[in-house]
Design a protein around this motif. Structure first.
Motif, PDB file in Angstrom:
ATOM      1  N   TRP A  55      66.085  57.942  39.642  1.00  0.00           N
ATOM      2  CA  TRP A  55      66.374  59.461  40.191  1.00  0.00           C
ATOM      3  C   TRP A  55      67.815  59.400  40.932  1.00  0.00           C
ATOM      4  CZ3 TRP A  55      63.619  63.712  40.759  1.00  0.00           C
ATOM      5  CH2 TRP A  55      62.421  63.719  40.508  1.00  0.00           C
ATOM      6  N   THR A  56      68.368  58.283  41.074  1.00  0.00           N
ATOM      7  CA  THR A  56      69.644  58.165  41.632  1.00  0.00           C
ATOM      8  C   THR A  56      70.912  57.703  40.644  1.00  0.00           C
ATOM      9  OG1 THR A  56      69.395  56.077  42.500  1.00  0.00           O
ATOM     10  CG2 THR A  56      68.880  57.767  43.948  1.00  0.00           C
ATOM     11  N   MET A  57      70.473  57.043  39.471  1.00  0.00           N
ATOM     12  CA  MET A  57      71.548  56.627  38.600  1.00  0.00           C
ATOM     13  C   MET A  57      71.527  57.161  37.339  1.00  0.00           C
ATOM     14  SD  MET A  57      73.040  53.988  40.519  1.00  0.00           S
ATOM     15  CE  MET A  57      73.606  53.124  39.324  1.00  0.00           C
ATOM     16  N   ASN A  58      70.886  58.379  37.269  1.00  0.00           N
ATOM     17  CA  ASN A  58      70.756  58.960  35.912  1.00  0.00           C
ATOM     18  C   ASN A  58      71.294  60.353  36.242  1.00  0.00           C
ATOM     19  OD1 ASN A  58      69.603  57.108  34.134  1.00  0.00           O
ATOM     20  ND2 ASN A  58      67.554  57.541  35.345  1.00  0.00           N
ATOM     21  N   GLU A  97      72.531  52.635  49.275  1.00  0.00           N
ATOM     22  CA  GLU A  97      72.509  52.621  50.518  1.00  0.00           C
ATOM     23  C   GLU A  97      73.609  52.252  51.283  1.00  0.00           C
ATOM     24  OE1 GLU A  97      68.556  52.788  48.649  1.00  0.00           O
ATOM     25  OE2 GLU A  97      70.253  51.146  48.388  1.00  0.00           O
ATOM     26  N   GLN A  98      74.164  51.127  50.892  1.00  0.00           N
ATOM     27  CA  GLN A  98      75.536  50.640  51.287  1.00  0.00           C
ATOM     28  C   GLN A  98      76.670  51.862  51.243  1.00  0.00           C
ATOM     29  OE1 GLN A  98      77.196  47.148  49.727  1.00  0.00           O
ATOM     30  NE2 GLN A  98      78.920  47.121  51.185  1.00  0.00           N
ATOM     31  N   ILE A  99      76.673  52.530  50.211  1.00  0.00           N
ATOM     32  CA  ILE A  99      77.761  53.919  49.781  1.00  0.00           C
ATOM     33  C   ILE A  99      77.107  54.608  51.146  1.00  0.00           C
ATOM     34  CG2 ILE A  99      78.913  55.347  48.814  1.00  0.00           C
ATOM     35  CD1 ILE A  99      78.148  53.666  45.953  1.00  0.00           C
ATOM     36  N   LEU A 100      76.016  54.954  51.181  1.00  0.00           N
ATOM     37  CA  LEU A 100      75.516  56.257  51.993  1.00  0.00           C
ATOM     38  C   LEU A 100      75.967  55.741  53.619  1.00  0.00           C
ATOM     39  CD1 LEU A 100      71.924  56.955  50.438  1.00  0.00           C
ATOM     40  CD2 LEU A 100      73.808  58.421  50.763  1.00  0.00           C
ATOM     41  N   SER A 114      74.530  62.598  56.447  1.00  0.00           N
ATOM     42  CA  SER A 114      73.052  62.227  57.247  1.00  0.00           C
ATOM     43  C   SER A 114      72.293  62.744  56.145  1.00  0.00           C
ATOM     44  CB  SER A 114      72.958  62.507  58.487  1.00  0.00           C
ATOM     45  OG  SER A 114      73.213  63.878  58.548  1.00  0.00           O
ATOM     46  N   GLY A 115      72.750  64.291  55.684  1.00  0.00           N
ATOM     47  CA  GLY A 115      71.607  64.786  54.917  1.00  0.00           C
ATOM     48  C   GLY A 115      71.525  64.166  53.576  1.00  0.00           C
ATOM     49  N   LEU A 116      72.566  63.853  53.023  1.00  0.00           N
ATOM     50  CA  LEU A 116      72.608  62.740  51.757  1.00  0.00           C
ATOM     51  C   LEU A 116      71.697  61.804  51.978  1.00  0.00           C
ATOM     52  CD1 LEU A 116      76.172  63.610  50.277  1.00  0.00           C
ATOM     53  CD2 LEU A 116      73.970  64.352  49.204  1.00  0.00           C
ATOM     54  N   ASP A 117      71.865  61.045  52.925  1.00  0.00           N
ATOM     55  CA  ASP A 117      71.268  59.893  53.320  1.00  0.00           C
ATOM     56  C   ASP A 117      69.706  60.080  53.285  1.00  0.00           C
ATOM     57  OD1 ASP A 117      71.443  56.732  54.676  1.00  0.00           O
ATOM     58  OD2 ASP A 117      70.198  57.950  55.802  1.00  0.00           O
ATOM     59  N   TRP A 139      77.418  64.149  36.768  1.00  0.00           N
ATOM     60  CA  TRP A 139      77.345  62.929  37.597  1.00  0.00           C
ATOM     61  C   TRP A 139      75.939  62.819  37.916  1.00  0.00           C
ATOM     62  CZ3 TRP A 139      82.184  63.943  41.084  1.00  0.00           C
ATOM     63  CH2 TRP A 139      83.460  63.775  40.298  1.00  0.00           C
ATOM     64  N   SER A 140      75.591  61.412  38.227  1.00  0.00           N
ATOM     65  CA  SER A 140      74.543  61.120  38.828  1.00  0.00           C
ATOM     66  C   SER A 140      74.645  61.353  40.211  1.00  0.00           C
ATOM     67  CB  SER A 140      74.012  59.512  38.539  1.00  0.00           C
ATOM     68  OG  SER A 140      74.900  58.722  39.095  1.00  0.00           O
ATOM     69  N   PRO A 141      73.351  61.297  40.996  1.00  0.00           N
ATOM     70  CA  PRO A 141      73.565  61.329  42.477  1.00  0.00           C
ATOM     71  C   PRO A 141      74.284  60.114  43.009  1.00  0.00           C
ATOM     72  CG  PRO A 141      71.429  61.854  42.039  1.00  0.00           C
ATOM     73  CD  PRO A 141      71.925  61.536  40.585  1.00  0.00           C
ATOM     74  N   TYR A 142      74.303  59.047  42.458  1.00  0.00           N
ATOM     75  CA  TYR A 142      74.943  57.943  43.023  1.00  0.00           C
ATOM     76  C   TYR A 142      76.411  58.084  42.835  1.00  0.00           C
ATOM     77  CZ  TYR A 142      76.780  53.112  42.914  1.00  0.00           C
ATOM     78  OH  TYR A 142      77.456  51.800  43.196  1.00  0.00           O
ATOM     79  N   GLN A 143      76.926  58.573  41.490  1.00  0.00           N
ATOM     80  CA  GLN A 143      78.335  59.106  41.264  1.00  0.00           C
ATOM     81  C   GLN A 143      78.775  60.134  42.303  1.00  0.00           C
ATOM     82  OE1 GLN A 143      77.788  59.867  37.285  1.00  0.00           O
ATOM     83  NE2 GLN A 143      79.375  58.295  36.782  1.00  0.00           N
ATOM     84  N   VAL A 144      77.962  61.089  42.577  1.00  0.00           N
ATOM     85  CA  VAL A 144      78.479  62.031  43.673  1.00  0.00           C
ATOM     86  C   VAL A 144      78.650  61.678  45.085  1.00  0.00           C
ATOM     87  CG1 VAL A 144      77.561  64.127  44.847  1.00  0.00           C
ATOM     88  CG2 VAL A 144      77.228  64.073  42.379  1.00  0.00           C
TER      89      VAL A 144
END
Length: 109
Positions: free
Chosen positions: A26-29, A87-90, A13-16, A36-41
């Protein structure tokens, strides 16, 4: 263990809260080739929760000193979730983490 569980309860929930609805830049770079990007993390963490975490917990709780963990593919979540919006991964991470925490509670109580 209780303090560790409290952190585990808040992670997804914190990451969300931190990442949902941020601009893609911000999330893909990432910061470069070895980062790693935030998306990859989030994909990595979700993969570990879905496929690795509880198996490792069971091995630890079993207490067999001869038991070994199988190697983790650290980048498996990259390919597994590569078509998913962040958002779906989160959402999936939140559900998977809650399921695992429920299972953990049943194993240690």
């Amino acid at each position: 263990m209780a303090s560790g569980v409290e952190v585990l309860k808040r992670t997804a929930s914190g990451l969300d809260l931190l990442l949902r609805d941020l601009p893609v830049q911000w999330t893909m770079n990432s910061d470069g080739e070895d980062s790693w990007s935030p998306y990859q993390v989030v994909g990595h963490m979700t993969y570990l929760d879905e496929f690795e975490w509880m198996d490792r917990v069971v091995v630890i709780l079993d207490g067999d000193p001869a038991s070994e963990f199988r190697p983790v593919d650290r980048e498996a979540g990259f390919s597994l979730y590569h078509q998913w919006p962040l958002e779906q991964i989160l959402d999936h991470f939140v559900i998977t983490r809650q399921t695992n925490l429920t299972q953990l509670e049943s194993l240690v109580s």
